[in-house]
Write a protein that holds these residues in place. Structure first.
Motif: not given
Length: 435
Positions: A62-82
């Motif tokens: 949970p609290k993770s994100f995927i950002f995808y912009k046309i023509g670019e590699t998908p970016r995955v922000f994986l949430f790892q809470e302390r």
């Protein structure tokens, strides 16, 4: 290329098409987060955003994100809470990690910082969260984009099919264990525990609350009470239970008679045969609605054959009586969600089929296409609430209906995949693989 790599190519192409058609250049997908119970500090079970697991096989971060912009590699922000209070979610291994850019974050703010200046033409897909209004995103869950993406999801990739086959094997293993527990005269709760043990899951890791119904409880369509004490007599057992693999669903129903003889055992066998018969009638181009109506005619035949009504099958259907015994739809799309999307969409522009008042609970109306996966789940039950309006109707054999009431009812459910060469029964193949 691996199945996942091919899948990601398809997902990327579908998003490119949908984003461009709706005037966006990028999408931000939020995995979601556990909701806190009212006046409490405990959370409800977490369910990942289906579009998040569409891109990557991550279901417990949970609290993770995927950002995808046309023509670019998908970016995955994986949430790892302390956090020393809870176990950190494990990032699944696999070639998916080589296909995306992964950034580990321990707060949401770094995601906004990383995407600063890139969100002007971004569509956001997901539930709202506290800082979101400050991000400058003006397009939350745009309906046109959602409809477009949902319509595309009606056809499954080979990766998705592979995941659903594996989910069905897990669920079939659980069903076999549940049947053994029923044969040993276990309670509903004990049967449920046997299912969980065989699938190696806890309740929150299943796609839905399992229906484990003994005797008359089988007439409650979404029964999930789980009586803790075994009944004095085991007459019947209806189980509707599934499993997940990489976030993809299995949804299986089986009904068993405690006795190998008698009218109820014959009814269970007849329903199983009717379900297989309707599957054999699946054809590309045929309306699923027509298939549903054809199943109602088969149910009418069973109602006549087993003497629940005193009239012929054609008249039973014509007078609307089948709806009192078979009130739900024949089935639904299945995939990332148990009741998967696009069942009523005609096209990517969001045009929908009209609901039929007689078959209002049918979840799927579209024409059958190669690449679709849907369930087939006919049933026949004694639901007193639905029979009340027919009290005193002499077309009904009330004595015979009373004989069925202690057994509840009967339902059989498989997931099928439509191919260019016919129909693959994913569920029955799963059971066969375990023999």
């Amino acid at each position: 290329m691996s199945l996942y790599q091919e899948h990601l190519k398809t997902v990327t192409r579908r998003f490119n098409e949908a984003l461009e058609a709706n005037g966006f250049d990028s999408v931000l997908i939020f995995a979601g987060q556990p909701a806190v119970a009212f006046l409490d500090d405990n959370t409800y079970p977490y369910r990942v955003n289906p579009f998040f697991k569409y891109w990557v096989p991550v279901v417990e971060s949970p609290k993770s994100f995927i950002f995808y912009k046309i023509g670019e590699t998908p970016r995955v922000f994986l949430f790892q809470e302390r956090d020393f209070w809870h176990t950190q979610p494990q990032v699944p291994s696999g070639d998916w990690q080589q296909m995306v850019d992964i950034t580990l974050v321990d707060a949401i703010q770094p995601v906004r910082t990383a995407l600063s200046g890139q969100l002007a033409k971004t569509a956001y897909i997901g539930e709202s969260f506290a800082p979101l209004p400050e991000w400058g995103i003006n397009n939350m869950n745009p309906q046109g984009l959602i409809d477009h993406l949902h319509f595309q999801r009606r056809l499954k990739t080979e990766y998705e099919l592979s995941c659903m086959r594996k989910a069905n094997i897990i669920a079939a293993r659980g069903h076999n264990a549940a049947k053994a527990a029923f044969d040993n005269k276990a309670s509903e709760l004990e049967i449920h525990h046997a299912y969980l043990a065989a699938t190696q899951c806890h309740q929150a890791q299943l796609p839905y609350n399992s229906i484990v119904a003994l005797n008359q409880n089988g007439a409650v369509l979404h029964y999930d009470k789980y009586d803790t004490l075994a009944p004095a007599e085991h007459r019947s057992f209806l189980i509707d239970a599934g499993a997940l693999y990489n976030g993809y669903c299995a949804d299986i129903t089986r009904t068993y008679s405690a006795s190998s003889s008698g009218f109820y055992a014959e009814l269970v066998e007849a329903m199983d045969q009717a379900e297989r018969d309707i599957i054999s009638e699946i054809e590309v181009g045929r309306s699923y609605y027509d298939l549903h109506v054809a199943m109602h005619h088969k149910i009418a035949g069973l109602l006549s054959q087993f003497g629940f009504l005193k009239i012929d099958a054609a008249t039973i259907y014509e007078r609307g009586y089948t709806n009192a015994f078979f009130p739900h739809g024949l089935g639904h799309f299945i995939g990332l969600q148990v009741h998967d999307v696009a069942g009523y969409l005609k096209n990517a522009q969001g045009e929908s089929y009209t609901r039929d008042a007689r078959h209002a609970f049918l979840r799927l109306r579209s024409d059958i296409e190669i690449g679709q996966v849907f369930t087939i789940e006919p049933g026949l039950y004694v639901v007193d609430q639905l029979l009340e309006e027919y009290a005193g109707n002499e077309d009904f054999n009330w004595q015979r209906i009373a004989e069925l009431r202690p057994f509840g009812g009967v339902r059989v459910e498989d997931s099928v995949h439509v191919t260019k060469n016919g129909v693959e029964n994913i569920t029955r193949d799963a059971f066969a693989s375990l023999k």
